[in-house]
Design a protein around this motif. Sequence first.
Motif, PDB file in Angstrom:
ATOM      1  N   ASP A  58      21.682  44.944  21.828  1.00 21.47           N
ATOM      2  CA  ASP A  58      21.130  44.596  23.140  1.00 21.47           C
ATOM      3  C   ASP A  58      22.024  45.041  24.306  1.00 21.47           C
ATOM      4  O   ASP A  58      21.538  45.533  25.310  1.00 21.47           O
ATOM      5  CB  ASP A  58      20.907  43.086  23.254  1.00 21.47           C
ATOM      6  N   LYS A  59      23.320  44.851  24.172  1.00 19.04           N
ATOM      7  CA  LYS A  59      24.245  45.151  25.271  1.00 19.04           C
ATOM      8  C   LYS A  59      24.855  46.545  25.170  1.00 19.04           C
ATOM      9  O   LYS A  59      25.624  46.950  26.022  1.00 19.04           O
ATOM     10  CB  LYS A  59      25.378  44.117  25.313  1.00 19.04           C
ATOM     11  N   GLY A  60      24.562  47.267  24.105  1.00 20.58           N
ATOM     12  CA  GLY A  60      25.095  48.617  23.938  1.00 20.58           C
ATOM     13  C   GLY A  60      26.075  48.714  22.790  1.00 20.58           C
ATOM     14  O   GLY A  60      26.437  47.718  22.165  1.00 20.58           O
ATOM     15  N   ILE A  61      26.488  49.945  22.506  1.00 20.37           N
ATOM     16  CA  ILE A  61      27.358  50.260  21.363  1.00 20.37           C
ATOM     17  C   ILE A  61      28.772  50.561  21.841  1.00 20.37           C
ATOM     18  O   ILE A  61      28.968  51.297  22.811  1.00 20.37           O
ATOM     19  CB  ILE A  61      26.828  51.497  20.614  1.00 20.37           C
ATOM     20  N   ASN A  62      29.753  50.020  21.136  1.00 25.18           N
ATOM     21  CA  ASN A  62      31.144  50.389  21.347  1.00 25.18           C
ATOM     22  C   ASN A  62      31.369  51.696  20.586  1.00 25.18           C
ATOM     23  O   ASN A  62      31.606  51.695  19.391  1.00 25.18           O
ATOM     24  CB  ASN A  62      32.074  49.294  20.837  1.00 25.18           C
ATOM     25  N   GLU A  63      31.270  52.803  21.282  1.00 28.44           N
ATOM     26  CA  GLU A  63      31.310  54.120  20.642  1.00 28.44           C
ATOM     27  C   GLU A  63      32.650  54.435  19.982  1.00 28.44           C
ATOM     28  O   GLU A  63      32.718  55.280  19.085  1.00 28.44           O
ATOM     29  CB  GLU A  63      30.941  55.194  21.652  1.00 28.44           C
ATOM     30  N   LEU A  64      33.716  53.772  20.376  1.00 31.56           N
ATOM     31  CA  LEU A  64      35.017  54.009  19.756  1.00 31.56           C
ATOM     32  C   LEU A  64      35.035  53.571  18.293  1.00 31.56           C
ATOM     33  O   LEU A  64      35.834  54.070  17.503  1.00 31.56           O
ATOM     34  CB  LEU A  64      36.123  53.273  20.520  1.00 31.56           C
ATOM     35  N   LEU A  65      34.153  52.648  17.929  1.00 31.16           N
ATOM     36  CA  LEU A  65      34.107  52.132  16.555  1.00 31.16           C
ATOM     37  C   LEU A  65      32.942  52.695  15.741  1.00 31.16           C
ATOM     38  O   LEU A  65      32.733  52.286  14.609  1.00 31.16           O
ATOM     39  CB  LEU A  65      34.008  50.607  16.575  1.00 31.16           C
ATOM     40  N   LEU A  66      32.229  53.651  16.307  1.00 30.97           N
ATOM     41  CA  LEU A  66      31.056  54.198  15.632  1.00 30.97           C
ATOM     42  C   LEU A  66      31.486  55.232  14.597  1.00 30.97           C
ATOM     43  O   LEU A  66      31.561  56.425  14.868  1.00 30.97           O
ATOM     44  CB  LEU A  66      30.096  54.815  16.650  1.00 30.97           C
ATOM     45  N   LYS A  85      30.862  43.721  13.640  1.00 29.35           N
ATOM     46  CA  LYS A  85      30.315  43.046  14.826  1.00 29.35           C
ATOM     47  C   LYS A  85      30.868  43.621  16.123  1.00 29.35           C
ATOM     48  O   LYS A  85      30.210  43.570  17.154  1.00 29.35           O
ATOM     49  CB  LYS A  85      30.598  41.540  14.769  1.00 29.35           C
ATOM     50  N   ASP A  86      32.070  44.180  16.095  1.00 27.35           N
ATOM     51  CA  ASP A  86      32.666  44.722  17.316  1.00 27.35           C
ATOM     52  C   ASP A  86      31.966  45.995  17.801  1.00 27.35           C
ATOM     53  O   ASP A  86      32.230  46.476  18.892  1.00 27.35           O
ATOM     54  CB  ASP A  86      34.154  44.985  17.125  1.00 27.35           C
ATOM     55  N   LEU A  87      31.061  46.562  16.976  1.00 24.10           N
ATOM     56  CA  LEU A  87      30.242  47.683  17.452  1.00 24.10           C
ATOM     57  C   LEU A  87      29.319  47.243  18.575  1.00 24.10           C
ATOM     58  O   LEU A  87      28.941  48.029  19.425  1.00 24.10           O
ATOM     59  CB  LEU A  87      29.396  48.247  16.303  1.00 24.10           C
ATOM     60  N   ASP A  88      28.955  45.982  18.545  1.00 20.20           N
ATOM     61  CA  ASP A  88      28.093  45.410  19.569  1.00 20.20           C
ATOM     62  C   ASP A  88      28.966  44.994  20.744  1.00 20.20           C
ATOM     63  O   ASP A  88      29.819  44.114  20.611  1.00 20.20           O
ATOM     64  CB  ASP A  88      27.349  44.204  18.992  1.00 20.20           C
ATOM     65  N   ILE A  89      28.786  45.633  21.874  1.00 24.03           N
ATOM     66  CA  ILE A  89      29.610  45.336  23.054  1.00 24.03           C
ATOM     67  C   ILE A  89      29.577  43.843  23.376  1.00 24.03           C
ATOM     68  O   ILE A  89      30.563  43.277  23.835  1.00 24.03           O
ATOM     69  CB  ILE A  89      29.167  46.186  24.260  1.00 24.03           C
ATOM     70  N   GLU A  90      28.463  43.196  23.090  1.00 23.29           N
ATOM     71  CA  GLU A  90      28.331  41.763  23.351  1.00 23.29           C
ATOM     72  C   GLU A  90      29.357  40.942  22.563  1.00 23.29           C
ATOM     73  O   GLU A  90      29.824  39.916  23.024  1.00 23.29           O
ATOM     74  CB  GLU A  90      26.918  41.312  22.991  1.00 23.29           C
ATOM     75  N   HIS A  91      29.735  41.402  21.372  1.00 21.71           N
ATOM     76  CA  HIS A  91      30.682  40.672  20.523  1.00 21.71           C
ATOM     77  C   HIS A  91      32.104  41.214  20.602  1.00 21.71           C
ATOM     78  O   HIS A  91      33.008  40.638  20.007  1.00 21.71           O
ATOM     79  CB  HIS A  91      30.225  40.722  19.062  1.00 21.71           C
ATOM     80  N   LEU A  92      32.312  42.302  21.297  1.00 21.64           N
ATOM     81  CA  LEU A  92      33.614  42.957  21.361  1.00 21.64           C
ATOM     82  C   LEU A  92      34.701  41.999  21.826  1.00 21.64           C
ATOM     83  O   LEU A  92      34.583  41.353  22.864  1.00 21.64           O
ATOM     84  CB  LEU A  92      33.555  44.158  22.307  1.00 21.64           C
ATOM     85  N   GLY A  93      35.733  41.881  21.023  1.00 23.71           N
ATOM     86  CA  GLY A  93      36.880  41.065  21.375  1.00 23.71           C
ATOM     87  C   GLY A  93      36.733  39.585  21.102  1.00 23.71           C
ATOM     88  O   GLY A  93      37.682  38.833  21.254  1.00 23.71           O
ATOM     89  N   ARG A  94      35.565  39.149  20.710  1.00 29.60           N
ATOM     90  CA  ARG A  94      35.394  37.731  20.380  1.00 29.60           C
ATOM     91  C   ARG A  94      36.049  37.446  19.047  1.00 29.60           C
ATOM     92  O   ARG A  94      35.870  38.178  18.086  1.00 29.60           O
ATOM     93  CB  ARG A  94      33.910  37.359  20.298  1.00 29.60           C
TER      94      ARG A  94
END
Length: 135
Positions: free
Chosen positions: A53-61, A109-118
């Motif tokens: 929903d919030k986008g992809i963390n492309e660094l972890l793709l 889960k960190d691929l999802d920007i919404e969950h990044l760093g949680r």
Amino acid sequence: MKKKVWLFSSIFTVCLSTYLYFHSPNVYQDIKKTDIDLYQTVERNKEWVIVFDKGINELLLNSDNIYVLDDRNNHIPVKIQREDNSTIKILPPKEGYKTGTNYYLFINKDLDIEHLGRDTQQKEYKIAFKVDKNV
């Protein structure tokens, strides 16, 4: 026709998101054959479409953060395609998945920007699926 495709995609995304939210055990747990009732049945050439929903963390793709294991913990070679800023597609192995075999799709889960760093106890989504000749 475009409305039907959009509607189907939206329904699929909501269902997959709900499933991933409520069924995301830790990847480090042993894979158990007793989980057989939780498996989705798919065709040999299943293409997974994952929407964030919030986008992809492309660094972890990469294949370290999205991968498939069989029921013997063997790594299954799949191809990961970025469709747009929020969608990825996971293509099956060239020969397809083996009929009668159980598989697990893992997504960090960190691929999802919404969950990044949680800081959460569970670091990956896990989708269990099996290939049936009748599908």
